[in-house]
Design a protein around this motif. Structure first.
Motif, mmCIF file in Angstrom:
data_model
loop_
_atom_site.group_PDB
_atom_site.id
_atom_site.type_symbol
_atom_site.label_atom_id
_atom_site.label_comp_id
_atom_site.label_asym_id
_atom_site.label_seq_id
_atom_site.Cartn_x
_atom_site.Cartn_y
_atom_site.Cartn_z
ATOM 1 N N THR A 172 42.894 -33.014 -19.980
ATOM 2 C CA THR A 172 42.370 -32.893 -21.396
ATOM 3 C C THR A 172 43.215 -33.384 -22.429
ATOM 4 O O THR A 172 42.631 -33.870 -23.364
ATOM 5 C CB THR A 172 42.065 -31.264 -21.482
ATOM 6 O OG1 THR A 172 40.959 -30.821 -20.592
ATOM 7 C CG2 THR A 172 41.388 -30.884 -22.824
ATOM 8 N N ALA A 191 36.620 -32.569 -23.970
ATOM 9 C CA ALA A 191 35.466 -31.253 -24.125
ATOM 10 C C ALA A 191 34.891 -31.135 -22.506
ATOM 11 O O ALA A 191 34.862 -29.955 -22.114
ATOM 12 C CB ALA A 191 34.437 -31.462 -25.119
ATOM 13 N N MET A 192 34.364 -32.131 -21.995
ATOM 14 C CA MET A 192 33.736 -32.014 -20.763
ATOM 15 C C MET A 192 34.696 -31.609 -19.835
ATOM 16 O O MET A 192 34.507 -30.709 -18.793
ATOM 17 C CB MET A 192 33.013 -33.083 -20.232
ATOM 18 C CG MET A 192 31.917 -33.487 -21.074
ATOM 19 S SD MET A 192 30.947 -35.366 -20.722
ATOM 20 C CE MET A 192 31.632 -35.420 -19.101
ATOM 21 N N ALA A 245 35.865 -27.695 -20.328
ATOM 22 C CA ALA A 245 34.493 -26.986 -19.786
ATOM 23 C C ALA A 245 34.495 -26.922 -18.203
ATOM 24 O O ALA A 245 34.369 -25.881 -17.778
ATOM 25 C CB ALA A 245 33.235 -27.393 -20.290
ATOM 26 N N GLN A 274 32.672 -24.095 -16.319
ATOM 27 C CA GLN A 274 31.488 -24.059 -16.882
ATOM 28 C C GLN A 274 30.761 -25.535 -17.014
ATOM 29 O O GLN A 274 31.689 -26.573 -16.453
ATOM 30 C CB GLN A 274 31.581 -23.796 -18.412
ATOM 31 C CG GLN A 274 32.159 -22.335 -18.704
ATOM 32 C CD GLN A 274 32.279 -22.309 -20.059
ATOM 33 O OE1 GLN A 274 32.345 -23.022 -20.821
ATOM 34 N NE2 GLN A 274 32.922 -20.962 -20.411
ATOM 35 N N THR A 275 29.621 -25.727 -17.025
ATOM 36 C CA THR A 275 28.975 -26.857 -16.931
ATOM 37 C C THR A 275 28.774 -27.333 -18.390
ATOM 38 O O THR A 275 28.370 -26.505 -19.229
ATOM 39 C CB THR A 275 27.744 -26.949 -16.037
ATOM 40 O OG1 THR A 275 26.854 -26.091 -16.683
ATOM 41 C CG2 THR A 275 27.917 -26.857 -14.778
ATOM 42 N N SER A 276 28.804 -28.595 -18.742
ATOM 43 C CA SER A 276 28.676 -29.132 -19.867
ATOM 44 C C SER A 276 27.753 -30.475 -19.822
ATOM 45 O O SER A 276 28.386 -31.375 -19.479
ATOM 46 C CB SER A 276 30.019 -29.294 -20.710
ATOM 47 O OG SER A 276 29.987 -29.735 -21.822
ATOM 48 N N HIS A 301 25.763 -31.117 -22.945
ATOM 49 C CA HIS A 301 25.764 -31.487 -24.358
ATOM 50 C C HIS A 301 26.365 -32.639 -24.585
ATOM 51 O O HIS A 301 26.043 -33.483 -25.204
ATOM 52 C CB HIS A 301 26.108 -30.374 -25.269
ATOM 53 C CG HIS A 301 25.058 -29.043 -25.005
ATOM 54 N ND1 HIS A 301 25.419 -28.369 -23.982
ATOM 55 C CD2 HIS A 301 24.002 -28.779 -25.434
ATOM 56 C CE1 HIS A 301 24.406 -27.293 -24.111
ATOM 57 N NE2 HIS A 301 23.647 -27.605 -24.959
ATOM 58 N N GLU A 302 27.713 -32.921 -24.156
ATOM 59 C CA GLU A 302 28.386 -34.048 -24.289
ATOM 60 C C GLU A 302 27.959 -35.138 -23.760
ATOM 61 O O GLU A 302 28.241 -36.267 -24.480
ATOM 62 C CB GLU A 302 29.919 -33.678 -23.692
ATOM 63 C CG GLU A 302 30.673 -32.552 -24.594
ATOM 64 C CD GLU A 302 30.394 -31.240 -24.147
ATOM 65 O OE1 GLU A 302 29.719 -31.055 -23.523
ATOM 66 O OE2 GLU A 302 31.006 -30.324 -24.850
#
Length: 129
Positions: free
Chosen positions: A11, A57-58, A61, A66-68, A70-71
Protein backbone atom coordinates in the motif's frame (compact mmCIF):
# COMPACT_ATOMS: atom_id res chain seq x y z
CA UNK A 1 6.57 -11.43 7.71
CA UNK A 2 2.84 -11.65 7.85
CA UNK A 3 0.41 -10.84 5.11
CA UNK A 4 -0.68 -7.69 6.90
CA UNK A 5 2.83 -6.28 6.91
CA UNK A 6 3.35 -7.13 3.23
CA UNK A 7 0.00 -5.51 2.42
CA UNK A 8 0.99 -2.39 4.34
CA UNK A 9 4.28 -2.15 2.44
CA UNK A 10 2.52 -2.71 -0.89
CA UNK A 11 0.00 0.00 0.00
CA UNK A 12 2.77 2.42 0.93
CA UNK A 13 4.71 1.72 -2.28
CA UNK A 14 1.59 2.19 -4.40
CA UNK A 15 0.84 5.48 -2.63
CA UNK A 16 4.37 6.73 -3.21
CA UNK A 17 4.38 5.77 -6.88
CA UNK A 18 0.95 7.28 -7.44
CA UNK A 19 1.91 10.48 -5.66
CA UNK A 20 5.10 10.78 -7.71
CA UNK A 21 3.15 10.41 -10.96
CA UNK A 22 0.62 13.02 -9.88
CA UNK A 23 3.37 15.46 -8.87
CA UNK A 24 5.03 15.03 -12.28
CA UNK A 25 1.66 15.71 -13.94
CA UNK A 26 1.10 18.86 -11.88
CA UNK A 27 4.61 20.15 -12.63
CA UNK A 28 4.04 19.49 -16.34
CA UNK A 29 0.71 21.29 -16.18
CA UNK A 30 2.33 24.33 -14.59
CA UNK A 31 5.51 24.40 -16.71
CA UNK A 32 4.18 23.93 -20.24
CA UNK A 33 2.99 27.02 -22.11
CA UNK A 34 1.00 25.63 -25.04
CA UNK A 35 -2.51 24.27 -24.32
CA UNK A 36 -1.81 21.07 -26.25
CA UNK A 37 1.36 20.25 -24.31
CA UNK A 38 -0.40 21.23 -21.09
CA UNK A 39 -3.10 18.73 -21.94
CA UNK A 40 -0.60 15.90 -22.35
CA UNK A 41 0.91 16.04 -18.86
CA UNK A 42 -2.14 15.56 -16.64
CA UNK A 43 -4.02 13.15 -18.89
CA UNK A 44 -1.26 10.61 -19.30
CA UNK A 45 0.59 10.89 -16.02
CA UNK A 46 -2.43 11.73 -13.89
CA UNK A 47 -4.34 8.69 -15.06
CA UNK A 48 -1.55 6.36 -14.00
CA UNK A 49 -1.11 8.27 -10.71
CA UNK A 50 -4.77 8.06 -9.78
CA UNK A 51 -4.80 4.42 -10.85
CA UNK A 52 -1.96 3.69 -8.44
CA UNK A 53 -3.74 5.52 -5.61
CA UNK A 54 -6.87 3.45 -6.25
CA UNK A 55 -4.74 0.31 -6.34
CA UNK A 56 -3.33 1.29 -2.93
CA UNK A 57 -6.89 1.64 -1.61
CA UNK A 58 -7.75 -1.81 -2.98
CA UNK A 59 -4.66 -3.40 -1.41
CA UNK A 60 -5.41 -1.74 1.92
CA UNK A 61 -9.01 -2.97 1.88
CA UNK A 62 -7.83 -6.48 0.99
CA UNK A 63 -5.31 -6.36 3.85
CA UNK A 64 -8.13 -5.51 6.27
CA UNK A 65 -10.14 -8.46 4.97
CA UNK A 66 -12.73 -6.46 3.07
CA UNK A 67 -13.67 -6.58 -0.58
CA UNK A 68 -13.44 -3.41 -2.58
CA UNK A 69 -15.07 -3.24 -6.00
CA UNK A 70 -15.69 0.50 -6.11
CA UNK A 71 -12.07 1.24 -6.98
CA UNK A 72 -12.17 -1.15 -9.94
CA UNK A 73 -15.21 0.65 -11.32
CA UNK A 74 -13.57 4.04 -10.80
CA UNK A 75 -10.41 2.83 -12.60
CA UNK A 76 -12.41 1.47 -15.52
CA UNK A 77 -14.36 4.70 -15.82
CA UNK A 78 -11.18 6.78 -15.58
CA UNK A 79 -9.22 4.76 -18.13
CA UNK A 80 -12.10 4.95 -20.61
CA UNK A 81 -13.06 8.60 -20.21
CA UNK A 82 -9.65 10.29 -19.79
CA UNK A 83 -8.40 9.65 -23.36
CA UNK A 84 -11.77 10.59 -24.85
CA UNK A 85 -11.99 13.87 -22.94
CA UNK A 86 -8.37 14.68 -23.85
CA UNK A 87 -9.20 14.05 -27.50
CA UNK A 88 -12.19 16.39 -27.36
CA UNK A 89 -10.20 19.12 -25.62
CA UNK A 90 -7.49 18.81 -28.28
CA UNK A 91 -10.09 19.03 -31.05
CA UNK A 92 -11.54 22.19 -29.50
CA UNK A 93 -8.07 23.73 -29.38
CA UNK A 94 -7.45 22.86 -33.02
CA UNK A 95 -10.83 24.16 -34.23
CA UNK A 96 -10.62 27.42 -32.27
CA UNK A 97 -7.09 27.88 -33.63
CA UNK A 98 -5.58 28.47 -30.19
CA UNK A 99 -2.71 26.13 -31.04
CA UNK A 100 -0.59 25.22 -34.01
CA UNK A 101 -2.71 23.37 -36.56
CA UNK A 102 -1.50 20.05 -37.92
CA UNK A 103 -0.14 20.07 -41.48
CA UNK A 104 -2.59 19.26 -44.28
CA UNK A 105 -2.29 15.85 -45.93
CA UNK A 106 -0.20 15.78 -49.13
CA UNK A 107 -3.08 14.80 -51.47
CA UNK A 108 -6.48 15.60 -50.10
CA UNK A 109 -8.35 13.17 -52.35
CA UNK A 110 -6.37 10.02 -51.56
CA UNK A 111 -4.78 10.27 -48.12
CA UNK A 112 -7.40 8.19 -46.29
CA UNK A 113 -8.85 6.11 -49.08
CA UNK A 114 -7.79 3.18 -51.20
CA UNK A 115 -8.06 5.14 -54.45
CA UNK A 116 -4.83 5.86 -56.25
CA UNK A 117 -3.74 9.24 -57.57
CA UNK A 118 -4.01 10.02 -61.27
CA UNK A 119 -0.29 9.70 -61.86
CA UNK A 120 0.04 6.10 -60.72
CA UNK A 121 -2.41 4.50 -63.24
CA UNK A 122 -0.50 6.14 -66.12
CA UNK A 123 2.74 4.66 -64.82
CA UNK A 124 1.12 1.22 -64.57
CA UNK A 125 -0.29 1.51 -68.12
CA UNK A 126 3.17 2.40 -69.45
CA UNK A 127 4.76 -0.65 -67.79
CA UNK A 128 2.04 -3.03 -69.08
CA UNK A 129 2.43 -2.07 -72.76
Amino acid sequence: MTGEIIGTYATAISLLIGSAFIIVGVIGLLKFNDPMTRLHAPTKVGTIGIGMLLLAAMIHAFTLGQTSVHEVLIMAFLFVTAPISAHFIAKVNIHTRTCQTPPPPPRDDTWSTLSTPDQEPQAEAATKS
